[in-house]
Design a protein around this motif. Structure first.
Motif, PDB file in Angstrom:
ATOM      1  N   UNK A 282      41.796  33.795  44.574  1.00 24.05           N
ATOM      2  CA  UNK A 282      40.679  34.657  44.160  1.00 24.05           C
ATOM      3  C   UNK A 282      39.354  34.047  44.562  1.00 24.05           C
ATOM      4  N   UNK A 283      38.368  34.929  44.692  1.00 30.45           N
ATOM      5  CA  UNK A 283      36.967  34.517  44.857  1.00 30.45           C
ATOM      6  C   UNK A 283      36.084  35.632  44.309  1.00 30.45           C
ATOM      7  N   UNK A 284      34.859  35.323  43.893  1.00 32.49           N
ATOM      8  CA  UNK A 284      33.982  36.360  43.332  1.00 32.49           C
ATOM      9  C   UNK A 284      33.629  37.414  44.377  1.00 32.49           C
ATOM     10  N   UNK A 285      33.474  38.641  43.906  1.00 31.52           N
ATOM     11  CA  UNK A 285      33.017  39.727  44.777  1.00 31.52           C
ATOM     12  C   UNK A 285      31.520  39.612  45.021  1.00 31.52           C
ATOM     13  N   UNK A 286      31.105  39.903  46.249  1.00 32.96           N
ATOM     14  CA  UNK A 286      29.682  40.063  46.526  1.00 32.96           C
ATOM     15  C   UNK A 286      29.204  41.386  45.943  1.00 32.96           C
ATOM     16  N   UNK A 287      27.923  41.481  45.723  1.00 34.16           N
ATOM     17  CA  UNK A 287      27.366  42.719  45.155  1.00 34.16           C
ATOM     18  C   UNK A 287      27.698  43.922  46.022  1.00 34.16           C
ATOM     19  N   UNK A 288      27.572  43.768  47.337  1.00 36.34           N
ATOM     20  CA  UNK A 288      27.846  44.882  48.239  1.00 36.34           C
ATOM     21  C   UNK A 288      29.301  45.324  48.224  1.00 36.34           C
ATOM     22  N   UNK A 289      30.208  44.440  47.850  1.00 38.32           N
ATOM     23  CA  UNK A 289      31.628  44.784  47.805  1.00 38.32           C
ATOM     24  C   UNK A 289      31.993  45.596  46.570  1.00 38.32           C
ATOM     25  N   UNK A 290      31.058  45.705  45.641  1.00 42.04           N
ATOM     26  CA  UNK A 290      31.306  46.508  44.444  1.00 42.04           C
ATOM     27  C   UNK A 290      30.864  47.957  44.631  1.00 42.04           C
ATOM     28  N   UNK A 291      30.289  48.257  45.791  1.00 40.36           N
ATOM     29  CA  UNK A 291      29.835  49.619  46.089  1.00 40.36           C
ATOM     30  C   UNK A 291      30.782  50.267  47.087  1.00 40.36           C
ATOM     31  N   UNK A 292      30.828  51.596  47.079  1.00 40.02           N
ATOM     32  CA  UNK A 292      31.721  52.329  47.964  1.00 40.02           C
ATOM     33  C   UNK A 292      30.922  53.315  48.799  1.00 40.02           C
ATOM     34  N   UNK A 293      30.939  53.125  50.122  1.00 42.91           N
ATOM     35  CA  UNK A 293      30.263  54.063  51.010  1.00 42.91           C
ATOM     36  C   UNK A 293      31.219  55.180  51.393  1.00 42.91           C
TER      37      UNK A 293
END
Length: 483
Positions: A282-293
């Motif tokens: 595991x590793x922490x999610x980046x902020x941009x990875x929590x959004x869905x385009x």
């Protein structure tokens, strides 16, 4: 004066002896990755394997994939001699090639990517030296996407015996957590014993951001690994005792994960094996990875379910995309004009979307619309958006038929990357998960080991227990830590 590499030595050049000592020191550390360069003890053998891979994929059409797998495909052996870069002759065998070609297609590994990773002579393999006590050798392809793992002959024979069952499990559960084995090969010389290799997809690919790795068996006896001291970044795989107070925070993915883990454990109990592990990183999610385009969503739906979702489309029937008279795999999404889909800010696991009206073609046309009409249009658009969201959720719950006639069960919305079957995004972490090492049958050796471990540990919390007991304990240990 003679150079170092020219000094004669009874066992070969001094430079070779020196490099062997360097390699031995690396192995004694039991950590990290070592490049297989010309001084590596396995360099010559692995160069022969690269040449053999190139030949078997390009010159042996009988090894190509088939839609329908027969028993003769499982029993097929392609055998030939190949020379290493140093001119030594090796005998190479490829086992059940049509079955593994079908397997690669089932788990969406493009043949050209697989071949390019294995045969590139300009990109040497990497040896992974771990803290595992299995005694097996692990080699990465240079891009670290695939692993070549040595194994014992009896394990290979067992796996070939269940190979059709294993493939069928993936045809029914295409998003299974089981490790993806993509080939079985062997190589030997007249002076050496045959060495067997399994090629599998790396669960921890890509590795660049991984912070923690665990090997979880669901038991505690002798299942502790000293972690790295502060500041040291050596690759360590932690174990069950290290994981006792941890959580797997999957949020909306929890239901899918536990359903799939249950199906995979039932499969493993059915083939009567034990001593397998859940490999988890595991590793922490980046902020941009929590959004869905929207663009990313379209590609992910196609990758996950085989359905094309156009941002300018809508689902306009009661069966969420199923056209009457057609099978679910032939369902259509009908076009709706004047709208487009836009992602609302928020966690992508919630699948929340809003629909925004297209800009009118003229300002006067817009001004002539009454507030009542505009409000009605907006309510219709929101309703269509909700039907599209329901369509996405229905895909993951449906049992559609693939081209082979298998019902597809328990699919999820995959990420758009090369290792999407082993990667799950939770609420705060990205998890890399897969079930490995499921070739151990509870035979005489394991039964004796159970008695000895019961005496040694004064408890039954060890790995040498019957498959039914092992599977249920494994599932419950992980289930208790999924939130």
């Amino acid at each position: 004066m003679a150079r170092v590499e020219d000094v004669p030595h009874p066992m070969g050049p001094v430079i070779q002896v020196r490099s062997r000592w360097h390699y031995l020191r690396q192995r004694l550390k039991k950590r990290g990755v070592v490049e297989v360069d010309s001084s590596h003890p396995s360099s010559d053998m692995l160069s022969a394997m690269q040449a053999a891979f190139n030949k078997v994929f390009n010159e042996h059409p009988e090894g190509h994939g088939k839609e329908e797998i027969r028993m003769e495909d499982v029993e097929q052996i392609i055998k030939f001699d190949v020379q290493s870069k140093n001119g030594k002759t090796y005998t190479f065998c490829s086992y059940a090639s049509p079955v593994f070609a079908r397997m690669r297609r089932a788990v969406d590994v493009p043949e050209e990517d697989f071949v390019a990773s294995l045969v590139s002579s300009q990109s040497p393999y990497l040896e992974f030296i771990s803290n595992s006590r299995s005694g097996q050798d692990f080699y990465f392809t240079n891009n670290q996407r695939f692993i070549l793992k040595t194994d014992h002959q009896h394990c290979i024979q067992f796996f070939l015996g269940i190979l059709r069952t294993y493939l069928t499990h993936f045809l029914v559960y295409p998003h299974s957590l089981l490790v993806k084995f993509l080939g079985i090969y062997s190589i030997k010389t007249t002076a050496t014993r045959k060495k067997y290799f399994l090629v599998m997809q790396s669960i921890f690919y890509p590795t660049i951001r991984l912070e923690e790795r665990f090997d979880i068996k669901g038991c505690l006896a002798n299942r502790y690994q000293d972690p790295n001291p502060p500041g040291k970044k050596t690759i360590i795989v932690l174990k069950d005792q290290n994981f006792q107070e941890e959580k797997i925070e999957l949020g909306a993915q929890k239901k899918w994960f536990l359903t799939q883990l249950r199906a995979d454990v039932d499969f493993l109990k059915g083939i009567e094996v034990q001593d397998y592990s859940l490999l988890l990183g595991r590793h922490p999610l980046h902020t941009g990875e929590k959004r869905l385009s929207v663009g990313n969503l379209v590609m992910r739906v196609q990758k996950s379910f085989g359905h094309k979702l156009d941002p300018d489309t809508d689902v306009d029937n009661d069966h969420q995309g199923e056209t009457p008279g057609k099978t679910p795999s032939e369902s259509r999404v009908q076009t709706s004009t004047g709208t487009r889909v836009q992602t609302a800010e928020g966690n992508h696991n919630d699948m929340e979307m809003e629909v925004v009206l297209k800009t009118p073609t003229s300002k006067s046309a817009s001004s002539t619309k009454s507030k009542t009409v505009r409000g009605l249009e907006e309510r219709m658009i929101r309703s269509r958006s909700q039907r599209k969201i329901s369509f996405l959720h229905s895909l993951s719950d449906s049992e559609y038929l693939d081209n082979s006639g298998y019902k597809l069960k328990n699919r999820r919305l995959l990420l758009n990357n090369e290792n999407c079957l082993h990667i799950i995004d939770g609420e705060q972490y990205r998890y890399y998960v897969g079930v490995i090492d499921f070739f151990t049958v509870f035979g005489c050796r394991q039964q004796v080991a159970k008695i000895l471990k019961d005496i040694k540990n004064c408890c039954g919390s060890h790995s040498s227990v019957p498959p039914e007991v092992y599977g249920e304990r494994f599932f419950e240990f992980i289930k208790e830590r999924v939130v």
